[in-house]
Scaffold this active site. Structure first.
Site, PDB file in Angstrom:
ATOM      1  N   TYR A   1      -6.543   7.950  -3.332  1.00  0.00           N
ATOM      2  CA  TYR A   1      -6.663   9.177  -2.525  1.00  0.00           C
ATOM      3  C   TYR A   1      -6.761  10.410  -3.438  1.00  0.00           C
ATOM      4  O   TYR A   1      -7.619  11.276  -3.251  1.00  0.00           O
ATOM      5  CB  TYR A   1      -5.426   9.246  -1.627  1.00  0.00           C
ATOM      6  CG  TYR A   1      -5.228  10.472  -0.777  1.00  0.00           C
ATOM      7  CD1 TYR A   1      -5.698  10.523   0.535  1.00  0.00           C
ATOM      8  CD2 TYR A   1      -4.508  11.566  -1.260  1.00  0.00           C
ATOM      9  CE1 TYR A   1      -5.457  11.636   1.341  1.00  0.00           C
ATOM     10  CE2 TYR A   1      -4.267  12.678  -0.467  1.00  0.00           C
ATOM     11  CZ  TYR A   1      -4.742  12.714   0.832  1.00  0.00           C
ATOM     12  OH  TYR A   1      -4.501  13.816   1.618  1.00  0.00           O
TER      13      TYR A   1
ATOM     14  N   ASN B   1     -14.560  10.549  21.260  1.00  0.00           N
ATOM     15  CA  ASN B   1     -13.405  10.362  22.157  1.00  0.00           C
ATOM     16  C   ASN B   1     -12.059  10.690  21.506  1.00  0.00           C
ATOM     17  O   ASN B   1     -11.046  10.081  21.833  1.00  0.00           O
ATOM     18  CB  ASN B   1     -13.336   8.916  22.686  1.00  0.00           C
ATOM     19  CG  ASN B   1     -14.540   8.571  23.511  1.00  0.00           C
ATOM     20  OD1 ASN B   1     -15.060   9.428  24.216  1.00  0.00           O
ATOM     21  ND2 ASN B   1     -15.015   7.337  23.406  1.00  0.00           N
TER      22      ASN B   1
HETATM   23  N1  LIG Z   1      -0.953  16.226   6.178  1.00  0.00           N
HETATM   24  C1  LIG Z   1      -0.720  16.309   4.871  1.00  0.00           C
HETATM   25  O1  LIG Z   1       0.409  16.096   4.410  1.00  0.00           O
HETATM   26  C2  LIG Z   1      -1.831  16.714   3.935  1.00  0.00           C
HETATM   27  C3  LIG Z   1      -1.503  17.162   2.626  1.00  0.00           C
HETATM   28  C4  LIG Z   1      -2.543  17.519   1.777  1.00  0.00           C
HETATM   29  C5  LIG Z   1      -3.868  17.420   2.202  1.00  0.00           C
HETATM   30  N2  LIG Z   1      -4.147  16.962   3.457  1.00  0.00           N
HETATM   31  C6  LIG Z   1      -5.546  16.851   3.866  1.00  0.00           C
HETATM   32  O2  LIG Z   1      -5.752  17.675   4.990  1.00  0.00           O
HETATM   33  C7  LIG Z   1      -6.779  17.133   5.814  1.00  0.00           C
HETATM   34  C8  LIG Z   1      -6.309  17.087   7.257  1.00  0.00           C
HETATM   35  O3  LIG Z   1      -5.112  16.331   7.332  1.00  0.00           O
HETATM   36  P1  LIG Z   1      -4.258  16.216   8.672  1.00  0.00           P
HETATM   37  O4  LIG Z   1      -2.851  15.985   8.256  1.00  0.00           O
HETATM   38  O5  LIG Z   1      -4.593  17.304   9.607  1.00  0.00           O
HETATM   39  O6  LIG Z   1      -4.818  14.814   9.226  1.00  0.00           O
HETATM   40  P2  LIG Z   1      -5.120  14.371  10.732  1.00  0.00           P
HETATM   41  O7  LIG Z   1      -5.281  12.902  10.692  1.00  0.00           O
HETATM   42  O8  LIG Z   1      -4.128  14.950  11.685  1.00  0.00           O
HETATM   43  O9  LIG Z   1      -6.530  15.063  11.024  1.00  0.00           O
HETATM   44  C9  LIG Z   1      -7.731  14.582  10.490  1.00  0.00           C
HETATM   45  C10 LIG Z   1      -8.750  14.592  11.596  1.00  0.00           C
HETATM   46  O10 LIG Z   1      -9.976  14.080  11.060  1.00  0.00           O
HETATM   47  C11 LIG Z   1     -10.573  13.259  12.018  1.00  0.00           C
HETATM   48  N3  LIG Z   1     -11.453  12.292  11.383  1.00  0.00           N
HETATM   49  C12 LIG Z   1     -11.103  11.289  10.524  1.00  0.00           C
HETATM   50  N4  LIG Z   1     -12.181  10.573  10.182  1.00  0.00           N
HETATM   51  C13 LIG Z   1     -13.234  11.121  10.844  1.00  0.00           C
HETATM   52  C14 LIG Z   1     -14.617  10.806  10.915  1.00  0.00           C
HETATM   53  N5  LIG Z   1     -15.141   9.769  10.228  1.00  0.00           N
HETATM   54  N6  LIG Z   1     -15.406  11.564  11.692  1.00  0.00           N
HETATM   55  C15 LIG Z   1     -14.896  12.610  12.397  1.00  0.00           C
HETATM   56  N7  LIG Z   1     -13.594  12.964  12.368  1.00  0.00           N
HETATM   57  C16 LIG Z   1     -12.773  12.218  11.599  1.00  0.00           C
HETATM   58  C17 LIG Z   1      -9.408  12.561  12.718  1.00  0.00           C
HETATM   59  O11 LIG Z   1      -9.777  12.070  13.999  1.00  0.00           O
HETATM   60  C18 LIG Z   1      -8.365  13.679  12.774  1.00  0.00           C
HETATM   61  O12 LIG Z   1      -8.418  14.399  13.998  1.00  0.00           O
HETATM   62  C19 LIG Z   1      -7.133  15.769   5.208  1.00  0.00           C
HETATM   63  O13 LIG Z   1      -8.281  15.916   4.412  1.00  0.00           O
HETATM   64  C20 LIG Z   1      -5.935  15.452   4.343  1.00  0.00           C
HETATM   65  O14 LIG Z   1      -6.297  14.651   3.252  1.00  0.00           O
HETATM   66  C21 LIG Z   1      -3.153  16.618   4.326  1.00  0.00           C
END
Ligand SMILES: NC(=O)c1ccc[n+]([C@@H]2O[C@H](COP(=O)([O-])OP(=O)(O)OC[C@H]3O[C@@H](n4cnc5c(N)ncnc54)[C@H](O)[C@@H]3O)[C@@H](O)[C@H]2O)c1
Length: 315
Positions: free
Chosen positions: A147, A39
């Site tokens: 993290y 969802n």
């Molecule tokens: N945004 C940043 O500043 C940043 C910087 C460096 C690395 N990252 C990495 O990039 C990746 C994506 O980040 P983002 O900013 O798009 O985050 P986000 O929260 O927007 O997207 C992550 C997605 O993963 C989904 N998710 C989480 N747990 C889940 C599970 N157990 N099963 C299925 N889906 C699941 C969430 O519903 C979400 O849609 C992450 O691994 C994050 O660590 C992000």
């Protein structure tokens, strides 16, 4: 070589970065499957729901993982259950939900003969407190939050899975991404939070004197790099993914003032937090050379695009 027709699966594809990656892969004529929570909100992908396959499941559920991988060539691992700021509160949870599930994924990728796994790591946390800037990929890795430790450990396991089982992979250590679809109410990402508050005439809080420098990369540039790893085999497997230049918070606020036209910005300066390192800039020469990629969007243009998105949310 273009990756036309490649079957790509994005874990976390409904999120900020994953949804932009889906756009980019579709523009390269890839077949895209988005895996996200049961969802999950379709807001980020509503414009492409007819063009992608969607799987709802739990990354921590081994059966969901196994079922999702049938027929998949390329896997993008973009799921994280924690943020740098909250991961130290419960390192056991961090390890269980991010590390153990990643190991299940890697095992399954080996079983299925996946062609390449792309992992999104964190340039802001895997190095820890920088000894020198700009930070190259060879800088020591001493994370100061769970993290960052988990991201680094996942990278190390990828090395092991490649060594033992020839799993092909590439890691991107991303700096500070910003742009459309980033949540302006989250505790990660200063740009949408600040912009949204400035546009509404609300007060913003800066920790410290505003001299903290960060490397901000526009999201549409970042996902081009992730996608380009499909068509390049590289000498190295770990890449900084960054603008390669830094802006202090005060400089950032000056550009925000200009693009929003708000001369009445209400900025409150609070004492600095002990976990904010003074400067973080990631050297991007390796990715420029090996993936023939470079950031294209100026901070000003990226902020204008982000403002337009935030306006559309508030309309
Ligand atoms: N945004 C940043 O500043 C940043 C910087 C460096 C690395 N990252 C990495 O990039 C990746 C994506 O980040 P983002 O900013 O798009 O985050 P986000 O929260 O927007 O997207 C992550 C997605 O993963 C989904 N998710 C989480 N747990 C889940 C599970 N157990 N099963 C299925 N889906 C699941 C969430 O519903 C979400 O849609 C992450 O691994 C994050 O660590 C992000």
């Amino acid at each position: 070589m273009r990756p036309d027709g490649a079957n790509c699966l994005i874990f976390g594809g409904g999120g900020f970065i994953g949804s932009h990656l889906a756009d980019e892969l579709l523009s390269l004529d890839c077949n895209v499957t988005i895996f996200d929570k049961l969802n999950f909100s379709r807001r980020n992908i509503e414009h492409i729901t007819a063009d992608v396959r969607i799987i709802e499941g739990d990354f921590n559920n081994q059966v969901d993982l196994e079922n999702s991988l049938a027929g998949i060539d390329y896997v993008f691992h973009l799921v994280s259950s924690t943020l740098p700021a909250n991961s130290n509160e419960n390192p056991v949870y961090d390890a269980e939900t991010n590390l153990l599930s990643s190991l299940n994924l890697f095992r399954e990728c080996v079983e299925r003969g996946v062609k390449k796994l792309v992992f999104l790591s964190s340039g802001g946390t895997v190095y820890g407190i920088p000894e020198s800037v700009p930070i190259t990929e060879d800088h020591p890795s001493r994370p100061v939050c769970s993290y960052g430790i988990i991201k680094k450990t996942i990278e190390d396991y990828l090395y092991l899975f490649n060594y033992l089982h020839s799993l092909n992979y590439v890691v991107f250590r991303l700096s500070n991404p910003y742009g459309e679809r980033q949540n302006p109410f989250a505790s990660q990402g200063a740009i949408p939070v600040f912009l949204n508050r400035i546009m509404k005439g609300e007060q913003i809080t800066v920790w410290g004197d505003g001299s903290v420098v960060r490397d901000y990369i526009y999201i549409k540039d970042a996902v081009k790099a992730l996608a380009s790893s499909l068509s390049h085999e590289t000498t190295h497997r770990i890449f900084n993914l960054s603008a390669g230049s830094g802006y202090s918070l005060n400089e950032l606020l000056a550009v925000m003032k200009e693009v929003t036209g708000r001369n009445d910005m209400n900025v409150k300066y609070e004492p600095a937090r002990n976990f904010d390192v003074p400067v973080s800039i990631l050297d991007n020469s390796r990715i420029r050379k090996e993936l023939k990629w470079k950031p294209e969007t100026s901070l000003r243009d990226g902020l204008i695009a982000t403002c337009n998105y935030l306006k559309s949310l508030n309309d």
